[in-house]
Design a protein around this motif. Structure first.
Motif, PDB file in Angstrom:
ATOM      1  N   CYS A  49       0.825  -1.211   0.000  1.00  0.00           N
ATOM      2  CA  CYS A  49       0.000   0.000   0.000  1.00  0.00           C
ATOM      3  C   CYS A  49       0.858   1.260   0.000  1.00  0.00           C
ATOM      4  CB  CYS A  49      -0.956  -0.019   1.185  1.00  0.00           C
ATOM      5  SG  CYS A  49      -2.209  -1.324   1.039  1.00  0.00           S
ATOM      6  N   HIS A  50       2.018   1.203   0.627  1.00  0.00           N
ATOM      7  CA  HIS A  50       2.924   2.356   0.549  1.00  0.00           C
ATOM      8  C   HIS A  50       3.347   2.607  -0.892  1.00  0.00           C
ATOM      9  CE1 HIS A  50       6.201   5.119   1.042  1.00  0.00           C
ATOM     10  NE2 HIS A  50       7.029   4.246   0.508  1.00  0.00           N
TER      11      HIS A  50
ATOM     12  N   LYS B 131       1.916   1.653  -3.629  1.00  0.00           N
ATOM     13  CA  LYS B 131       0.767   2.118  -4.402  1.00  0.00           C
ATOM     14  C   LYS B 131       0.518   3.596  -4.147  1.00  0.00           C
ATOM     15  CE  LYS B 131      -2.993  -0.261  -4.904  1.00  0.00           C
ATOM     16  NZ  LYS B 131      -3.035  -0.398  -6.382  1.00  0.00           N
ATOM     17  N   SER B 132       0.696   4.024  -2.889  1.00  0.00           N
ATOM     18  CA  SER B 132       0.424   5.424  -2.544  1.00  0.00           C
ATOM     19  C   SER B 132       1.417   6.381  -3.188  1.00  0.00           C
ATOM     20  CB  SER B 132       0.426   5.599  -1.018  1.00  0.00           C
ATOM     21  OG  SER B 132       1.739   5.597  -0.490  1.00  0.00           O
TER      22      SER B 132
ATOM     23  N   VAL C 294      -4.102  -6.723  -7.796  1.00  0.00           N
ATOM     24  CA  VAL C 294      -3.146  -5.794  -7.197  1.00  0.00           C
ATOM     25  C   VAL C 294      -1.715  -6.184  -7.521  1.00  0.00           C
ATOM     26  CG1 VAL C 294      -2.325  -4.813  -5.014  1.00  0.00           C
ATOM     27  CG2 VAL C 294      -4.769  -5.263  -5.343  1.00  0.00           C
TER      28      VAL C 294
ATOM     29  N   ALA D 113      -2.045   7.968   3.570  1.00  0.00           N
ATOM     30  CA  ALA D 113      -2.551   7.527   2.263  1.00  0.00           C
ATOM     31  C   ALA D 113      -2.385   6.024   2.098  1.00  0.00           C
ATOM     32  CB  ALA D 113      -1.825   8.267   1.145  1.00  0.00           C
ATOM     33  N   ALA D 114      -1.248   5.492   2.550  1.00  0.00           N
ATOM     34  CA  ALA D 114      -1.027   4.051   2.474  1.00  0.00           C
ATOM     35  C   ALA D 114      -2.041   3.296   3.328  1.00  0.00           C
ATOM     36  CB  ALA D 114       0.396   3.716   2.910  1.00  0.00           C
TER      37      ALA D 114
ATOM     38  N   GLU E  24      -5.030   4.233   4.163  1.00  0.00           N
ATOM     39  CA  GLU E  24      -6.355   4.296   3.526  1.00  0.00           C
ATOM     40  C   GLU E  24      -6.483   3.225   2.446  1.00  0.00           C
ATOM     41  OE1 GLU E  24      -7.232   8.162   2.058  1.00  0.00           O
ATOM     42  OE2 GLU E  24      -7.057   9.142   4.025  1.00  0.00           O
ATOM     43  N   ILE E  25      -5.444   3.056   1.650  1.00  0.00           N
ATOM     44  CA  ILE E  25      -5.449   2.000   0.629  1.00  0.00           C
ATOM     45  C   ILE E  25      -5.559   0.633   1.288  1.00  0.00           C
ATOM     46  CG2 ILE E  25      -4.086   0.902  -1.201  1.00  0.00           C
ATOM     47  CD1 ILE E  25      -2.853   3.685  -1.733  1.00  0.00           C
ATOM     48  N   LYS E  26      -4.843   0.461   2.384  1.00  0.00           N
ATOM     49  CA  LYS E  26      -4.876  -0.812   3.115  1.00  0.00           C
ATOM     50  C   LYS E  26      -6.285  -1.128   3.596  1.00  0.00           C
ATOM     51  CE  LYS E  26      -2.926  -2.936   7.305  1.00  0.00           C
ATOM     52  NZ  LYS E  26      -1.999  -2.718   8.439  1.00  0.00           N
TER      53      LYS E  26
ATOM     54  N   ASP F 124      -9.061  -0.115   2.428  1.00  0.00           N
ATOM     55  CA  ASP F 124      -9.897  -0.425   1.269  1.00  0.00           C
ATOM     56  C   ASP F 124      -9.686  -1.872   0.821  1.00  0.00           C
ATOM     57  OD1 ASP F 124     -11.763   0.462  -0.849  1.00  0.00           O
ATOM     58  OD2 ASP F 124     -10.050   0.131  -2.170  1.00  0.00           O
ATOM     59  N   LEU F 125      -8.439  -2.295   0.769  1.00  0.00           N
ATOM     60  CA  LEU F 125      -8.146  -3.671   0.368  1.00  0.00           C
ATOM     61  C   LEU F 125      -8.714  -4.668   1.373  1.00  0.00           C
ATOM     62  CD1 LEU F 125      -4.435  -3.444  -0.862  1.00  0.00           C
ATOM     63  CD2 LEU F 125      -6.500  -3.569  -2.257  1.00  0.00           C
TER      64      LEU F 125
END
Length: 330
Positions: free
Chosen positions: A31-32, A34-35, A64, A278-279, A281-283, A285-286
């Motif tokens: 996720c990092h 990706k961010s 992913v 931000a990382a 938040e992506i985490k 979501d996943l």
């Protein structure tokens, strides 16, 4: 690698890595990256005992990552994975390729905060190296800590000593100038004078060093980016790592000197820790995927239990004692 994707626009970047028993750390790491704008991941695994493979199969199903089971050759797990990665469509189609490990988090300090943004600023570069900054254990004992960049915020000094060298990892352009990827840097397919190789801040590496260079001295390019290297993490996490073995050295074991080499806590650097939202938040979501959440939670439990078991074992106690003795004699 022969693709020439040109010098304009926002580049797409593929990360290639190999993992074994890293389940507790996968999502924060993925996720990092990706961010900060990484578009694709190709992940090889071998002989995992924890839920690493299950987590990566979920991420593969979700689109992913590309997860592959590594056929390990005599060269060892990491170098075998890089050899197989040459055949991956995501690698062949990438503008840039970066080989980086799950204990390495790239911290962008300039441009728009993304890796593609930084690489777009290096339009004349064929390769960009990101220099390690080593982050120590900082006294963290157990594996039940927040995301690695948030838990470990003490590092070696930003300014190096006179003539001190620091290793790097390298993103390289998929432009036909490189024959194959390596753990720290790609290998040249053309003469050194045809290659523009830079640090993150644009400093050019000397042409007479390009064929074998793995580290730099004096100038590290940190004003633009640094590669935060969390080689130890927690004490229990380190004991798990020792039990797993080293990725690049097929028969080598981790000795007490390894801990002292990487336990650098001289300065605080919270920049990545304070910009990790931000990382996360992506985490989150996943983790809406029920299977992924289940395996992620199983991995956390596995690493906590395995770390405690390693710590109280005769072997673990002997290693910790030897580590303290070597510290006294250092």
């Amino acid at each position: 690698m022969t693709q020439d994707t040109g010098r304009s626009g926002t580049p797409n970047v593929v990360v290639v890595t190999t993992m074994k028993d890293e389940g507790a750390y996968i999502l924060d790491w993925i996720c990092h990256y990706k961010s900060i704008g990484v578009s694709d991941f190709v992940v090889f695994t071998n002989d995992c005992s924890d839920p690493t493979d299950h987590i990566l199969r979920c991420l593969h199903r979700m689109g992913v990552v590309e997860h592959r089971f590594n056929r390990v050759m005599r060269r060892g797990p990491h170098k075998s994975a890089l050899m197989w990665a040459e055949y991956e469509p995501k690698v062949a189609g990438a503008d840039w390729v970066l080989v980086v490990d799950v204990d390495e988090f790239l911290q962008i300090n300039t441009a728009d905060g993304t890796l593609p943004g930084l690489l777009a600023e290096r339009q004349d570069a064929d390769a960009v190296s990101f220099v390690w900054r080593i982050f120590g254990n900082a006294g963290v004992g157990t594996a039940d800590h927040p995301a690695v960049p948030q838990a470990f915020v003490r590092a070696e000094p930003e300014e190096g000593q006179a003539d001190e060298h620091r290793f790097f990892k390298t993103a390289f352009r998929n432009d036909g100038k490189f024959e194959r990827m390596g753990v720290h840097r790609p290998f040249l397919a053309v003469a050194p004078e045809e290659v523009n190789w830079q640090l993150a801040d644009g400093t050019r590496l000397p042409q007479n060093e390009l064929e074998g260079v793995l580290y730099v001295r004096g100038s590290y390019g940190y004003s633009a980016a640094q590669l935060n290297h969390y080689a130890l993490r927690s004490r229990d996490g380190f004991l798990n790592k020792k039990a797993r073995g080293r990725a690049n050295h097929f028969t080598a074991s981790i000795e007490p000197g390894y801990w002292h080499k990487f336990d650098r806590n001289e300065e605080e650097d919270r920049r990545l820790a304070d910009n990790f939202a931000a990382a996360l938040e992506i985490k989150e979501d996943l983790l809406r995927d029920a299977s992924l959440r289940e395996y992620h939670e199983m991995a956390q439990i596995w690493h906590r239990r395995r770390g405690r078991k390693a710590r109280i074992s005769d072997e673990g106690q002997a290693f910790l004692k030897a580590m303290e003795e070597s510290r006294k004699n250092a």
